[in-house]
Design a protein around this motif. Sequence first.
Motif, PDB file in Angstrom:
ATOM      1  N   ARG A  40      24.485   3.301 -65.421  1.00 25.09           N
ATOM      2  CA  ARG A  40      24.524   1.848 -66.166  1.00 25.09           C
ATOM      3  C   ARG A  40      25.408   0.817 -65.340  1.00 25.09           C
ATOM      4  NH1 ARG A  40      22.261  -2.137 -68.009  1.00 25.09           N
ATOM      5  NH2 ARG A  40      23.077  -3.067 -69.905  1.00 25.09           N
ATOM      6  N   ILE A  41      26.582   1.400 -64.975  1.00 20.73           N
ATOM      7  CA  ILE A  41      27.516   0.719 -64.502  1.00 20.73           C
ATOM      8  C   ILE A  41      27.167   0.321 -62.968  1.00 20.73           C
ATOM      9  CG2 ILE A  41      29.735   0.870 -63.126  1.00 20.73           C
ATOM     10  CD1 ILE A  41      30.662   2.554 -65.867  1.00 20.73           C
ATOM     11  N   THR A  42      26.331   1.332 -62.252  1.00 19.17           N
ATOM     12  CA  THR A  42      25.755   0.947 -61.154  1.00 19.17           C
ATOM     13  C   THR A  42      24.836  -0.299 -61.046  1.00 19.17           C
ATOM     14  OG1 THR A  42      26.125   3.276 -60.281  1.00 19.17           O
ATOM     15  CG2 THR A  42      24.692   1.721 -59.043  1.00 19.17           C
ATOM     16  N   HIS A  43      23.989  -0.362 -62.072  1.00 23.84           N
ATOM     17  CA  HIS A  43      23.309  -1.416 -62.349  1.00 23.84           C
ATOM     18  C   HIS A  43      23.633  -2.613 -62.722  1.00 23.84           C
ATOM     19  CE1 HIS A  43      19.630  -3.372 -63.722  1.00 23.84           C
ATOM     20  NE2 HIS A  43      20.102  -3.612 -64.844  1.00 23.84           N
ATOM     21  N   LEU A  44      24.836  -2.593 -63.543  1.00 20.98           N
ATOM     22  CA  LEU A  44      25.701  -3.880 -63.808  1.00 20.98           C
ATOM     23  C   LEU A  44      26.464  -4.322 -62.548  1.00 20.98           C
ATOM     24  CD1 LEU A  44      27.032  -2.735 -67.311  1.00 20.98           C
ATOM     25  CD2 LEU A  44      25.253  -4.629 -66.836  1.00 20.98           C
ATOM     26  N   LEU A  45      26.759  -3.450 -61.740  1.00 23.53           N
ATOM     27  CA  LEU A  45      27.695  -3.934 -60.493  1.00 23.53           C
ATOM     28  C   LEU A  45      26.585  -4.618 -59.558  1.00 23.53           C
ATOM     29  CD1 LEU A  45      29.907  -0.970 -59.693  1.00 23.53           C
ATOM     30  CD2 LEU A  45      30.616  -3.140 -60.049  1.00 23.53           C
ATOM     31  N   ALA A  46      25.446  -4.246 -59.557  1.00 17.41           N
ATOM     32  CA  ALA A  46      24.406  -4.666 -58.539  1.00 17.41           C
ATOM     33  C   ALA A  46      23.831  -5.954 -59.184  1.00 17.41           C
ATOM     34  CB  ALA A  46      23.574  -3.482 -58.412  1.00 17.41           C
ATOM     35  N   THR A  47      23.762  -6.187 -60.433  1.00 17.60           N
ATOM     36  CA  THR A  47      23.031  -7.303 -60.983  1.00 17.60           C
ATOM     37  C   THR A  47      23.737  -8.340 -61.807  1.00 17.60           C
ATOM     38  OG1 THR A  47      22.533  -6.030 -63.088  1.00 17.60           O
ATOM     39  CG2 THR A  47      20.796  -5.736 -61.153  1.00 17.60           C
ATOM     40  N   GLN A  48      24.748  -7.795 -62.452  1.00 20.73           N
ATOM     41  CA  GLN A  48      25.624  -8.732 -63.607  1.00 20.73           C
ATOM     42  C   GLN A  48      27.137  -8.091 -63.416  1.00 20.73           C
ATOM     43  OE1 GLN A  48      23.102  -7.668 -66.811  1.00 20.73           O
ATOM     44  NE2 GLN A  48      22.901 -10.040 -67.162  1.00 20.73           N
TER      45      GLN A  48
END
Length: 108
Positions: A40-48
């Motif tokens: 989830r952190i990876t996703h947030l780093l990439a998108t938000q």
Amino acid sequence: MDSQENFHDIAAALHRSYELVPCYESIESIDELRHALAERITHLLATQPEKLMNILYRFDVNEEKIHEVFTTVFPFDIPLKVADLIIERQYQKLLTRRLYSSGKPDFW
């Protein structure tokens, strides 16, 4: 982390807060929790990334530790290290809540 109960309480808290850990009931170990959170952190780093920073602030994760992770850790490992910091902080909060909800602390 001392017990399975603590692990499940932390997973549930992370689910309630921003749904950082979806399907937390199916997670059976701290390592699974760590990897689900890192995903989830990876996703947030990439998108938000600003949302991730807001979440870290709201969780009261130590800013110096966050800065250290972002400046010294190999980029591929950042999500796991941030997940560790979040889990560590949630564990500290859990212990504090239990200490003060059970009556007077021993040092009173």
